[in-house]
Design a protein around this motif. Structure first.
Motif, PDB file in Angstrom:
ATOM      1  N   LEU A 626       0.814  -1.223   0.000  1.00 18.32           N
ATOM      2  CA  LEU A 626       0.000   0.000   0.000  1.00 18.32           C
ATOM      3  C   LEU A 626       0.847   1.271   0.000  1.00 18.32           C
ATOM      4  N   TRP A 627       2.105   1.115   0.367  1.00 18.00           N
ATOM      5  CA  TRP A 627       2.999   2.267   0.483  1.00 18.00           C
ATOM      6  C   TRP A 627       3.018   3.061  -0.833  1.00 18.00           C
ATOM      7  N   ALA A 628       3.055   4.385  -0.715  1.00 16.14           N
ATOM      8  CA  ALA A 628       3.106   5.296  -1.865  1.00 16.14           C
ATOM      9  C   ALA A 628       1.849   5.185  -2.725  1.00 16.14           C
ATOM     10  N   SER A 629       0.724   4.871  -2.084  1.00 17.29           N
ATOM     11  CA  SER A 629      -0.569   4.876  -2.764  1.00 17.29           C
ATOM     12  C   SER A 629      -1.511   5.752  -1.946  1.00 17.29           C
ATOM     13  N   PRO A 630      -2.647   6.168  -2.530  1.00 16.85           N
ATOM     14  CA  PRO A 630      -3.574   7.011  -1.750  1.00 16.85           C
ATOM     15  C   PRO A 630      -4.010   6.368  -0.444  1.00 16.85           C
ATOM     16  N   GLN A 631      -4.181   5.042  -0.447  1.00 14.46           N
ATOM     17  CA  GLN A 631      -4.623   4.372   0.779  1.00 14.46           C
ATOM     18  C   GLN A 631      -3.481   4.183   1.774  1.00 14.46           C
ATOM     19  N   PRO A 648      13.217 -11.826  14.539  1.00 13.16           N
ATOM     20  CA  PRO A 648      14.405 -12.492  14.000  1.00 13.16           C
ATOM     21  C   PRO A 648      14.796 -11.954  12.626  1.00 13.16           C
ATOM     22  N   PRO A 649      16.065 -12.159  12.199  1.00  8.47           N
ATOM     23  CA  PRO A 649      16.622 -11.483  11.017  1.00  8.47           C
ATOM     24  C   PRO A 649      15.864 -11.674   9.716  1.00  8.47           C
ATOM     25  N   ARG A 650      15.196 -12.808   9.527  1.00  9.85           N
ATOM     26  CA  ARG A 650      14.585 -13.011   8.213  1.00  9.85           C
ATOM     27  C   ARG A 650      13.439 -12.036   7.950  1.00  9.85           C
ATOM     28  N   VAL A 651      12.868 -11.435   8.997  1.00  9.14           N
ATOM     29  CA  VAL A 651      11.820 -10.442   8.767  1.00  9.14           C
ATOM     30  C   VAL A 651      12.398  -9.219   8.063  1.00  9.14           C
ATOM     31  N   SER A 652      13.572  -8.775   8.502  1.00  3.82           N
ATOM     32  CA  SER A 652      14.213  -7.624   7.856  1.00  3.82           C
ATOM     33  C   SER A 652      14.579  -7.947   6.414  1.00  3.82           C
ATOM     34  N   LEU A 653      15.075  -9.167   6.175  1.00  4.34           N
ATOM     35  CA  LEU A 653      15.411  -9.578   4.803  1.00  4.34           C
ATOM     36  C   LEU A 653      14.170  -9.549   3.916  1.00  4.34           C
ATOM     37  N   MET A 654      13.080 -10.124   4.409  1.00  4.14           N
ATOM     38  CA  MET A 654      11.862 -10.175   3.612  1.00  4.14           C
ATOM     39  C   MET A 654      11.285  -8.775   3.400  1.00  4.14           C
ATOM     40  N   LEU A 655      11.394  -7.924   4.410  1.00  4.87           N
ATOM     41  CA  LEU A 655      10.932  -6.549   4.246  1.00  4.87           C
ATOM     42  C   LEU A 655      11.701  -5.860   3.120  1.00  4.87           C
ATOM     43  N   GLU A 656      13.022  -6.043   3.079  1.00  8.97           N
ATOM     44  CA  GLU A 656      13.813  -5.436   2.012  1.00  8.97           C
ATOM     45  C   GLU A 656      13.366  -5.937   0.641  1.00  8.97           C
ATOM     46  N   CYS A 657      13.061  -7.221   0.545  1.00  8.82           N
ATOM     47  CA  CYS A 657      12.573  -7.763  -0.728  1.00  8.82           C
ATOM     48  C   CYS A 657      11.239  -7.128  -1.108  1.00  8.82           C
ATOM     49  N   TYR A 658      10.346  -6.994  -0.151  1.00  8.68           N
ATOM     50  CA  TYR A 658       9.056  -6.357  -0.422  1.00  8.68           C
ATOM     51  C   TYR A 658       9.259  -4.917  -0.911  1.00  8.68           C
ATOM     52  N   ILE A 659      10.184  -4.199  -0.256  1.00 10.47           N
ATOM     53  CA  ILE A 659      10.429  -2.799  -0.623  1.00 10.47           C
ATOM     54  C   ILE A 659      10.975  -2.707  -2.045  1.00 10.47           C
ATOM     55  N   ILE A 660      11.944  -3.571  -2.373  1.00  3.20           N
ATOM     56  CA  ILE A 660      12.520  -3.559  -3.723  1.00  3.20           C
ATOM     57  C   ILE A 660      11.447  -3.854  -4.767  1.00  3.20           C
ATOM     58  N   GLN A 661      10.630  -4.860  -4.513  1.00  2.00           N
ATOM     59  CA  GLN A 661       9.573  -5.198  -5.456  1.00  2.00           C
ATOM     60  C   GLN A 661       8.586  -4.043  -5.614  1.00  2.00           C
ATOM     61  N   ARG A 662       8.268  -3.390  -4.507  1.00  2.00           N
ATOM     62  CA  ARG A 662       7.343  -2.261  -4.580  1.00  2.00           C
ATOM     63  C   ARG A 662       7.936  -1.106  -5.384  1.00  2.00           C
ATOM     64  N   LEU A 663       9.195  -0.820  -5.171  1.00  2.00           N
ATOM     65  CA  LEU A 663       9.853   0.238  -5.945  1.00  2.00           C
ATOM     66  C   LEU A 663       9.829  -0.080  -7.435  1.00  2.00           C
ATOM     67  N   LEU A 664      10.049  -1.339  -7.787  1.00  2.00           N
ATOM     68  CA  LEU A 664      10.001  -1.740  -9.196  1.00  2.00           C
ATOM     69  C   LEU A 664       8.590  -1.582  -9.757  1.00  2.00           C
ATOM     70  N   ARG A 665       7.574  -1.938  -8.972  1.00  2.00           N
ATOM     71  CA  ARG A 665       6.195  -1.779  -9.448  1.00  2.00           C
ATOM     72  C   ARG A 665       5.855  -0.312  -9.659  1.00  2.00           C
ATOM     73  N   LEU A 666       6.483   0.564  -8.850  1.00  2.00           N
ATOM     74  CA  LEU A 666       6.242   2.008  -8.972  1.00  2.00           C
ATOM     75  C   LEU A 666       7.082   2.633 -10.081  1.00  2.00           C
ATOM     76  N   GLY A 667       7.931   1.824 -10.739  1.00  2.00           N
ATOM     77  CA  GLY A 667       8.786   2.336 -11.802  1.00  2.00           C
ATOM     78  C   GLY A 667      10.033   3.040 -11.318  1.00  2.00           C
ATOM     79  N   ARG A 668      10.355   2.898 -10.060  1.00  2.00           N
ATOM     80  CA  ARG A 668      11.528   3.570  -9.475  1.00  2.00           C
ATOM     81  C   ARG A 668      12.705   2.589  -9.458  1.00  2.00           C
TER      82      ARG A 668
END
Length: 899
Positions: A626-631, A648-668
């Protein structure tokens, strides 16, 4: 747990008339405080509590919501101050439940402050928080508490603080924002008119103007000194002579005044005062019990009628406390006159009195203060389960046990057991593990065999800790051993252990095994008669459907469970937050962004209470999508990173993956590449290997997305095919949707754009029945370009639900031609035959269903292969499909051939 400190949620009631000091006038001149934070700082006896109590009544008359917190010796940390604020602000709200849920950790401070600020924002009109005795808390992190209460709430929220000394924490942010007003000795001092109010007309006439001036000179307007002087002078035969003897500094004056007050009392009454001084609060029945004096009723009445520096603690005036200045003096005097033994007996008897009435917190406090460790140990043993499982005051409970251990005493086994749970709930996993080891050694020393019930209970803590700390190999070993030895165990415990194994199997993508274990949990939990436990099992068993990609089913289950838990526990419960996390993920994956945002508003404020990281990931993944969307206006990535670091560490790893994928979907793309470089996400991370199948897939998928975005497509088809084969073998339909769309993207950006429709069709066939719409919306522009360049009749969907799903997607796309949408809509519908098939074409349908090739069809029908192709072409047009499999599926749906 029943609250026993009910007197602390409202201000004391004073019997003497209010003296309007300069501080009172300034704080009431505009109806409400002039600044958002009012700091009242002065030594004991300057009437700070009287002032706050008066303001409380005045602001309530003005229509404000007023909340009162009086801190005590146990309120020495920011966490305790926040707990007290939460209790007074939340109590009475619909759905409020003071008993927190088991199997969750204590909520981090910032999350609790966010929830508190949100609760204050929901109030209509002005709200004033009063905090008395702030000096009890010397925690320098209090600055963040008051920054949040002021800066994160509406400008109708005010805070009034009283302290004997300047706070040790910084108020620079609030000072810079001009939100702070300070009131000290000069504003709290009583002037001549105030002296006249306190002393009354008769005494003032006796003293005369010069006497009043002497009173002000000696007391310097100190309210406590003035009230003690009034007591002494009122009963003196020659008030002026007594007044002339007053001199010295404030401290000396206070001691002298106390001496003079006591000297006017008989010995029995003085001993009564020494006896009740060790008590934080008192009432007549308690005084009778601890003193054993038949005249106690008269003594208490004498205190009340003479207003002898006592403060009522409830509206009914049943319970009282001594003014702190007077009590401190009495304690000092009592040590000399009563002796340590008598003080110990008083505290012991008070402890017994409180225990008999179920006021366990006060009973244990008195026993510990008396040094009666055996009583403290026995009392704790009886109530440990209530303080921990029923979510009493965990910090206080841990403090009690620490004190007992510090003096070399051994707590009871039940206390020890719940002590470890309390540490787990506080996320002190390492220390909890050491205490578990110590408790195990203790059981061995006491000769309790491995089959003892306590050992099995300890195993539950171990497996829960292993789950919270992401040690799945430990979970597998401990939990399976526990289940293999199951006998007449508590159904809640059975469900708990089975769920840990269900989690372990889910993250390994062994869905069959996971379902078996969750099945055990689902059959056990109803016997526990626990709505909380039922909700947990519902959420955790949904891990299977989430990883399989069945988000439509997830959505139905999650929204139903959420409605139930909100009804039973309210919106602020930890379980509501957990179920809302699942509902948010299901909503966002099925294309319901606003609904997901609403669920995240329930989940995120308490996200860090989720001991199980997989449920926390539901909310984290939803928030990033939802980040960087009206909602997603209020979603902050830095905040999500803070949350992730508490797991535990894998949450931070997975968060980074989610962020990268979101940036790609936003064209950034450049930002995504930088993010991957910063997080160290590259092929080497995949080669290192991971303990969790989910992490490996998410990392691989993220790297494929990055390579596609920057044009590194060499070998990518093989990588995608490997992932597809693995996902097929494990039944991960949702991941197959993502992988097919990645194949579509590669095809469109490569040299084989003609194959792109086939990959999109494959993705839709997997997503349609599962309601999995989010991946298509994330690639709207790309899919729109493909649809614009493809003839509507070229889409070969086998089932009506696939055509309907495709049609819904296309309605959300920027389709260039409206006629295209009309044609696509015409594809929707099971009776879309423009012309009935001929007998020969129906025969062909039967034969191709049997798997015959074109040559075999030609041989069978005694025609050429070209004729077969012609008949098939006409048949496909009539059915509205483009290939054999679609023709067979469409014919079945139209009942042209049997299923």
């Amino acid at each position: 747990m029943r609250r026993t400190d009910l007197h602390r949620d409202e201000p004391p009631v004073f019997s003497f008339p209010l003296v309007e000091t300069a501080a009172y006038k300034a704080l009431t001149e505009g109806g409400l405080p002039a600044k958002r934070l009012s700091m009242i700082t002065a030594a004991t006896g300057y009437g700070k509590t009287v002032l706050l109590s008066s303001l409380y009544g005045r602001y309530r008359e003005f229509g404000a919501h007023c909340y009162w917190v009086c801190l005590g010796p146990s309120d020495s940390t920011s966490e305790r101050v926040i707990s007290r604020l939460e209790l007074c602000v939340s109590e009475g709200q619909e759905g409020y439940n003071p008993s927190e849920d088991m199997h969750k950790s204590d909520e981090p401070i910032d999350q609790r402050l966010d929830a508190l600020a949100q609760a204050l924002k929901s109030k209509d009109g002005a709200t004033v928080l009063f905090i008395d005795n702030l000096d009890c808390c010397s925690d320098d992190t209090l600055s963040g508490v008051f920054d949040s209460l002021i800066l994160n709430t509406a400008n109708t929220v005010y805070v009034v603080l009283a302290s004997t000394s300047e706070p040790e924490f910084s108020l620079h942010r609030l000072l810079l924002a001009d939100h702070v007003a300070r009131y000290g000795y000069s504003e709290l001092a009583i002037d001549q008119s105030g002296v006249e109010t306190i002393f009354g007309d008769t005494l003032c006439r006796t003293l005369g103007d010069s006497g009043i001036e002497r009173v002000l000179q000696v007391s310097e307007g100190w309210p406590a000194a003035l009230r003690m002087m009034e007591i002494i002078l009122r009963d003196a035969a020659q008030p002026l002579d007594v007044l002339r003897s007053f001199s010295g500094s404030d401290i000396e004056l206070a001691r002298m005044l106390n001496h003079q007050i006591l000297s006017s009392f008989d010995q029995a009454f003085r001993e009564f005062l020494y006896s009740i001084a060790p008590l934080q609060s008192f009432n007549v029945p308690l005084c009778r019990y601890v003193c054993g004096d038949p005249k106690v009723d008269n003594y208490v009445q004498r205190l009340i009628s003479n207003n002898l520096l006592i403060i009522p603690l409830d509206r009914n005036r049943f319970e009282y406390r001594l003014h702190s200045l007077f009590r401190e003096f009495l304690l000092d005097e009592g040590e000399r006159h009563l002796g340590a033994d008598r003080r110990t007996v008083i505290l012991q008897r008070a402890s017994a009195w409180f225990e008999e009435r179920g006021r366990w917190s006060e009973a244990i406090d008195c026993a510990i203060e008396a040094g009666d460790w055996s009583v403290a140990v026995d009392s704790l043993e009886r109530v440990a389960v209530n303080f921990v499982r029923d979510r009493g005051d965990l910090s206080k409970f841990i403090g009690w046990v620490d004190q007992i251990q510090k003096v070399g005493c051994e707590p009871g086994l039940e206390t020890d057991y719940w002590y470890v749970w309390a540490l787990v709930f506080h996320r002190r996993y390492d220390y909890a593990a050491r205490q578990l080891e110590r408790l195990g050694e203790r059981l061995n020393t006491e000769g309790r065999g491995e089959q003892d019930e306590m050992w099995r209970r300890l195993a539950i803590i171990r497996t829960t800790c292993a789950t919270y700390t992401d040690d799945m190999s430990e979970v597998r070993e401990l939990s399976q051993t526990w289940l293999d030895g199951i006998q007449d165990d508590d159904p809640f415990d059975v469900a708990t252990v089975a769920c840990t194994l269900g989690i372990e199997r889910s993250v390994a993508f062994d869905f069959l095994g996971a379902r078996d274990y969750f099945g055990i949990a689902q059959s056990s939990i109803p016997q526990a008669n626990s709505d909380y436990g039922q909700a947990w099992v519902t959420v955790l068993s949904s891990l299977v459907t989430v990883y399989e990609g069945d988000f439509a089913i997830c959505h139905d289950r999650a929204t139903s469970a959420l409605a139930s838990i909100r009804h039973s526990s309210g919106d602020r419960s930890g379980m509501t937050s957990t179920v809302a996390a699942l509902a948010a993920l299901a909503a966002i994956e099925t294309g319901k962004d606003q609904e997901a945002a609403d669920y995240l508003a329930l989940s995120l404020p308490r996200l860090q209470t989720h001991g199980i990281l997989d449920t926390a990931l539901f909310a984290i993944a939803s928030a990033v999508k939802l980040w960087a969307s009206p909602q997603g206006e209020g979603i902050n990535v830095a905040r999500l990173r803070d949350i992730a670091t508490s797991f535990p560490p894998r949450v931070s790893l997975m968060l980074e993956c989610y962020i990268i994928q979101r940036l790609l979907r936003l064209g950034r793309v450049e930002e995504a590449v930088d993010e991957a470089r910063r997080a160290g996400i590259d092929c080497k991370r995949v080669e290192q290997g991971y303990n969790f199948a989910l992490d490996r897939f998410l990392l691989s998928q993220t790297l494929i997305d990055l390579d596609i975005a920057v044009g590194r497509t060499s070998g990518i088809d093989e990588r995608l095919q490997q992932e597809i084969e693995l996902a097929k073998s494990q039944g991960r339909a949702g991941h197959l949707v993502e992988l097919s769309l990645q194949q579509m993207t590669v095809a469109l950006r490569g040299t084989k754009p003609q194959s792109a429709p086939r990959f999109l069709t494959r993705a839709i066939s997997q997503a349609a029945k599962r309601g999995y719409i989010r991946p298509f919306r994330d690639r709207a522009d790309l899919i729109a370009s493909l649809v614009n360049d493809t003839k509507p009749k070229s889409w070969g969907f086998a089932l009506s639900e696939e055509r309907e799903f495709f049609n819904e997607i296309c309605k959300l796309l920027p389709i260039a031609k409206s006629s295209t949408l009309e044609e696509l809509e015409h594809l929707d519908g099971e009776s879309g035959l423009l012309e009935s098939p001929t007998p020969r074409e129906l025969e062909l349908l039967q034969l191709i269903e049997a798997g015959l090739t074109n040559q075999q069809l030609a041989d069978r029908l005694f025609v050429s292969v070209a004729t077969v192709k012609w008949h098939l072409y006409n048949l496909y047009n009539k059915l509205g499909v483009s290939n054999r499999s679609s023709a067979i599926a469409k014919a079945r749906s139209l009942k042209l051939i049997s299923n």
